[in-house]
Design a protein around this motif. Structure first.
Motif, PDB file in Angstrom:
ATOM      1  N   SER A  10      -3.195   4.864  10.661  1.00  0.00           N
ATOM      2  CA  SER A  10      -3.741   6.206  10.496  1.00  0.00           C
ATOM      3  C   SER A  10      -4.723   6.529  11.610  1.00  0.00           C
ATOM      4  O   SER A  10      -5.665   5.780  11.847  1.00  0.00           O
ATOM      5  CB  SER A  10      -4.452   6.330   9.144  1.00  0.00           C
ATOM      6  OG  SER A  10      -4.937   7.650   8.985  1.00  0.00           O
ATOM      7  N   ALA A  26      -4.579  13.037   3.711  1.00  0.00           N
ATOM      8  CA  ALA A  26      -3.862  12.071   4.552  1.00  0.00           C
ATOM      9  C   ALA A  26      -3.036  12.824   5.591  1.00  0.00           C
ATOM     10  O   ALA A  26      -2.367  13.804   5.257  1.00  0.00           O
ATOM     11  CB  ALA A  26      -2.944  11.206   3.697  1.00  0.00           C
ATOM     12  N   GLU A  30       1.270   8.536   8.310  1.00  0.00           N
ATOM     13  CA  GLU A  30       0.414   7.356   8.462  1.00  0.00           C
ATOM     14  C   GLU A  30       1.057   6.100   7.888  1.00  0.00           C
ATOM     15  O   GLU A  30       0.744   4.998   8.312  1.00  0.00           O
ATOM     16  CB  GLU A  30      -0.976   7.596   7.885  1.00  0.00           C
ATOM     17  CG  GLU A  30      -1.050   7.722   6.389  1.00  0.00           C
ATOM     18  CD  GLU A  30      -2.472   7.908   5.886  1.00  0.00           C
ATOM     19  OE1 GLU A  30      -3.413   8.054   6.685  1.00  0.00           O
ATOM     20  OE2 GLU A  30      -2.634   7.903   4.670  1.00  0.00           O
ATOM     21  N   ASP A  46      -3.820   3.481  15.329  1.00  0.00           N
ATOM     22  CA  ASP A  46      -4.723   3.399  14.191  1.00  0.00           C
ATOM     23  C   ASP A  46      -6.132   3.808  14.593  1.00  0.00           C
ATOM     24  O   ASP A  46      -6.528   3.680  15.758  1.00  0.00           O
ATOM     25  CB  ASP A  46      -4.737   1.979  13.615  1.00  0.00           C
ATOM     26  CG  ASP A  46      -5.482   1.909  12.299  1.00  0.00           C
ATOM     27  OD1 ASP A  46      -4.977   2.484  11.304  1.00  0.00           O
ATOM     28  OD2 ASP A  46      -6.571   1.306  12.261  1.00  0.00           O
ATOM     29  N   THR A  74      -2.258   3.831   1.154  1.00  0.00           N
ATOM     30  CA  THR A  74      -2.938   5.126   1.277  1.00  0.00           C
ATOM     31  C   THR A  74      -4.174   5.185   0.389  1.00  0.00           C
ATOM     32  O   THR A  74      -5.134   5.880   0.709  1.00  0.00           O
ATOM     33  CB  THR A  74      -2.002   6.305   0.955  1.00  0.00           C
ATOM     34  OG1 THR A  74      -1.467   6.147  -0.350  1.00  0.00           O
ATOM     35  CG2 THR A  74      -0.892   6.409   1.976  1.00  0.00           C
TER      36      THR A  74
END
Length: 160
Positions: A10, A26, A30, A46, A74
């Motif tokens: 992410s 989010a 990701e 990332d 997540t």
């Protein structure tokens, strides 16, 4: 058989401010099927990649067995979700993962302690429940590729 269940790369920090306010949304994409690892730098794409403050913790790993059913990366914001690997027992070792593209060596430096956000993103009591099984923080020792699916593992001593 050990496997990599999920991978997260992410570009954004979602746990900002106070947990009561909830996490930031989010970004799309990701959760990925493949990540590129760079020695000493982390996971390409990332949020912690090549960040000096996170060099010894640029890759995080957590065992699926530590999480409630249906909870994934997540919610806990680790990079690698494994099954069949007791990752929390590996502090001070080198975890070598090979998905068929060659070995990726991760020096396991310390525990990835959970924070109060876990009570918001997973459920009440999770912060306390994950205190000893919240995963590990690692430094990649070589470049390589990791994929979702079966993985061969080796545990080695830390090179001196």
């Amino acid at each position: 058989m050990p496997e990599i269940v999920e991978l997260l790369a992410s570009p954004v920090h979602r746990f900002l401010g106070r947990p009561a306010a909830g996490p930031a949304p989010a970004p799309p994409g990701e959760l990925v099927d493949v990540v590129q690892i760079r020695s000493g730098l982390g996971i390409v794409g990332d949020r912690y990649f090549a960040q000096p403050a996170h060099r010894d913790a640029s890759v995080t790993v957590i065992a699926q067995e530590s999480l409630p059913a249906g909870v994934g990366l997540t919610e806990v914001r680790r990079n690698i979700l494994t099954s069949g690997i007791a990752v929390d027992e590996l502090i001070g070792r080198v975890l070598v993962l090979d998905c068929g593209d060659g070995p990726v060596s991760l020096r396991v430096n310390r525990a990835a302690r959970p924070c109060a956000w876990m009570d918001v993103t997973v459920g009440p009591g999770t912060w306390k429940a994950l205190r000893t099984t919240g995963g590990i923080r690692c430094t990649p020792l070589n470049d390589g590729t990791l994929r979702v699916g079966p993985v061969d593992i080796t545990v080695e001593r830390v090179p001196t």
